[in-house]
Write an enzyme that holds these catalytic residues in place. Structure first.
Site, PDB file in Angstrom:
ATOM      1  CB  THR A  22      -0.832   0.028   1.307  1.00 45.75           C
ATOM      2  OG1 THR A  22      -1.688  -1.096   1.334  1.00 45.75           O
ATOM      3  CG2 THR A  22      -1.657   1.287   1.445  1.00 45.75           C
ATOM      4  N   GLY A  76      -4.720  -4.976   7.139  1.00 47.84           N
ATOM      5  CA  GLY A  76      -5.825  -4.046   7.311  1.00 47.84           C
ATOM      6  C   GLY A  76      -6.828  -4.476   8.358  1.00 47.84           C
ATOM      7  NE  ARG A 114      -8.938  -7.441   2.891  1.00 44.71           N
ATOM      8  CZ  ARG A 114      -7.877  -6.652   2.966  1.00 44.71           C
ATOM      9  NH1 ARG A 114      -7.554  -5.886   1.936  1.00 44.71           N
ATOM     10  NH2 ARG A 114      -7.140  -6.605   4.048  1.00 44.71           N
ATOM     11  CB  VAL A 115     -13.372  -3.110   1.541  1.00 49.14           C
ATOM     12  CG1 VAL A 115     -12.883  -1.753   1.997  1.00 49.14           C
ATOM     13  CG2 VAL A 115     -14.019  -3.005   0.162  1.00 49.14           C
ATOM     14  N   GLY A 116     -10.180  -3.516   2.670  1.00 55.10           N
ATOM     15  CA  GLY A 116      -9.297  -3.446   3.826  1.00 55.10           C
ATOM     16  C   GLY A 116      -9.436  -2.142   4.566  1.00 55.10           C
ATOM     17  CG  ASP A 117      -5.899  -0.789   6.537  1.00 57.93           C
ATOM     18  OD1 ASP A 117      -5.787  -1.431   5.458  1.00 57.93           O
ATOM     19  OD2 ASP A 117      -4.919  -0.343   7.150  1.00 57.93           O
ATOM     20  CB  THR A 147       1.282   0.025   4.775  1.00 59.52           C
ATOM     21  OG1 THR A 147       2.473   0.019   5.572  1.00 59.52           O
ATOM     22  CG2 THR A 147       1.224   1.309   3.973  1.00 59.52           C
ATOM     23  N   GLY A 148      -0.073  -2.524   5.879  1.00 55.54           N
ATOM     24  CA  GLY A 148       0.032  -3.807   6.578  1.00 55.54           C
ATOM     25  C   GLY A 148      -1.331  -4.449   6.715  1.00 55.54           C
TER      26      GLY A 148
HETATM   27  N1  ASP Z   1      -3.550  -2.373   4.411  1.00 55.45           N
HETATM   28  C1  ASP Z   1      -3.843  -2.937   3.130  1.00 55.45           C
HETATM   29  C2  ASP Z   1      -5.069  -3.782   3.233  1.00 55.45           C
HETATM   30  O1  ASP Z   1      -5.256  -4.472   4.222  1.00 55.45           O
HETATM   31  C3  ASP Z   1      -2.772  -3.789   2.562  1.00 55.45           C
HETATM   32  C4  ASP Z   1      -1.374  -3.438   2.898  1.00 55.45           C
HETATM   33  O2  ASP Z   1      -1.066  -2.349   3.326  1.00 55.45           O
HETATM   34  O3  ASP Z   1      -0.503  -4.271   2.742  1.00 55.45           O
HETATM   35  O4  ASP Z   1      -5.825  -3.798   2.288  1.00 55.45           O
END
Ligand code: ASP
Length: 364
Positions: free
Chosen positions: A200, A254, A228-231, A251-252
């Site tokens: 991200t 979500g 699917r929707v993340g953060d 990032t990471g």
């Molecule tokens: N945070 C993002 C999500 O969960 C993905 C990511 O940052 O690696 O969609």
């Protein structure tokens, strides 16, 4: 607006700014929220490590007097349009059906407005579409087909976002899903299996007047369940701006962030006087506390990683991760977690603060 922080309080709180600090001081409860009223003396931007070119661009644009949100979006667009960044925009890794679905959100501090899109298909620059939601609608978030129609109505072009590189990685993932699927396995030694599934870009910007904005854009989790929707597109999770205080983003994993509204929480910790780095670390401690046992190791530490990046109204910035290094079987890939920042003069990478040391015995 009142400034209930003394200079001593503020300097004390800001002393954890230097990157690499492991654990910040325990948070002390304050009776009422405080705000920082003294604006930045300099332009500054902080982003995830893939945002080095983004913060460089932001620095240049701020110098020309460009608005903080416009600058932030011009910065992250570099990654969105880069086919080699498989975590964002064009070239992003697809969902389990081989379709690229993009998420983005943004906030503009001076106007106190927000915009977001989720599960957007066929448009290379979801951050710009999120800005159009902010600018031209009374809503904050559009998803799926509606978000695409909205973008097309403004002249965004529908394109195939799946690059050959991303398609190849998806095909290899599909071939190796499991022994009971209908695909012939591809041997692991052919290096066809993807290890890193997250990615991200988040970028948080403050100008010398103290105006603040933030943006986060992503292709989300690779091979995700469609829809699917993340953060990243969620205001308060993927990014958040309060023009009185600062901005933060993530990032990471979500799913771990959504449960704590991590970007909002980080800004709230800064409101109480914590430095950006300490605020990010404190949010990560909350993430650890809310992680279910199935996602923790024997020592109670999350098996995943999550990063926060933050900037305050004075132009101070920081970043923190759960783990000190990326996890990998390959020692060469065990790189230290970093973030990118424009410090008023130059754009560079900084080592992230972290909660847990990974690979301490190997010294890597
Ligand atoms: N945070 C993002 C999500 O969960 C993905 C990511 O940052 O690696 O969609």
């Amino acid at each position: 607006m009142s400034d209930s922080l003394t200079r001593r309080d503020f300097l004390g709180a800001a002393s954890g700014l230097a990157a690499g600090a492991v654990l910040g001081p325990a948070i002390t409860a304050k009776a009422a929220p405080a705000v920082h009223v003294r604006p930045a003396a300099r332009n500054a931007a902080v982003a995830s490590a893939n945002g080095l070119r983004a913060v460089q661009k932001v620095g240049e644009l701020l110098q020309q007097g460009v608005d903080t949100l416009d600058a932030a979006i011009e910065g992250v667009k570099i990654q969105e349009l880069d086919p080699d960044d498989t975590s964002v925009g064009y070239g992003g890794l697809p969902n389990e059906h081989g379709v690229v679905q993009l998420d983005a959100s943004c906030m503009h501090g001076p106007s106190r407005r927000a915009g977001a899109v989720g599960a957007l298909e066929g448009i290379k620059t979801p951050s710009v579409v999120a800005k159009y939601v902010l600018l031209y609608t009374d809503h904050i978030m559009l998803v799926g087909e509606g978000a695409k129609r909205f973008a097309l109505s403004y002249g965004f072009k529908e394109e195939d976002l799946l690059t050959d590189r991303a398609r190849e990685r998806w095909l290899h993932w599909r071939a190796n899903r499991g022994p009971d699927d209908d695909w012939i396995d591809v041997p692991r030694e052919e290096q066809m299996v993807v290890e890193e599934r997250h990615g991200t870009i988040n970028c948080n910007v403050v100008n010398a007047n103290g105006d603040i904005s933030s943006v986060t854009t992503t292709s989300g989790l690779a091979w995700k369940i469609p829809g699917r929707v993340g953060d990243s597109p969620l205001i308060g999770a993927g990014q958040y701006t309060d023009n009185d205080v600062g901005a933060a983003g993530s990032t990471g994993r979500g799913e771990a962030n959504i449960k704590v509204c991590g970007a909002f929480l980080t800004v709230e910790f800064m409101r109480r006087g914590m430095s950006p780095t300490d605020a990010a670390l404190e949010t990560l401690r909350r993430v650890v506390a809310t992680t279910e046992p199935r996602l923790k190791d024997e020592q109670g530490r999350p098996r995943f990683d999550l990063n926060f990046y933050a900037v305050n109204k004075r132009g101070e910035f920081g970043g923190a991760a759960i783990w000190s290094h990326r996890e990998s079987d390959d020692p060469v890939e065990r790189t230290i977690r970093q973030y990118a920042a424009f410090n008023g003069e130059t754009a560079q990478l900084y080592d992230s603060a972290y909660l847990y040391e990974r690979y301490p015995e190997s010294g890597q």
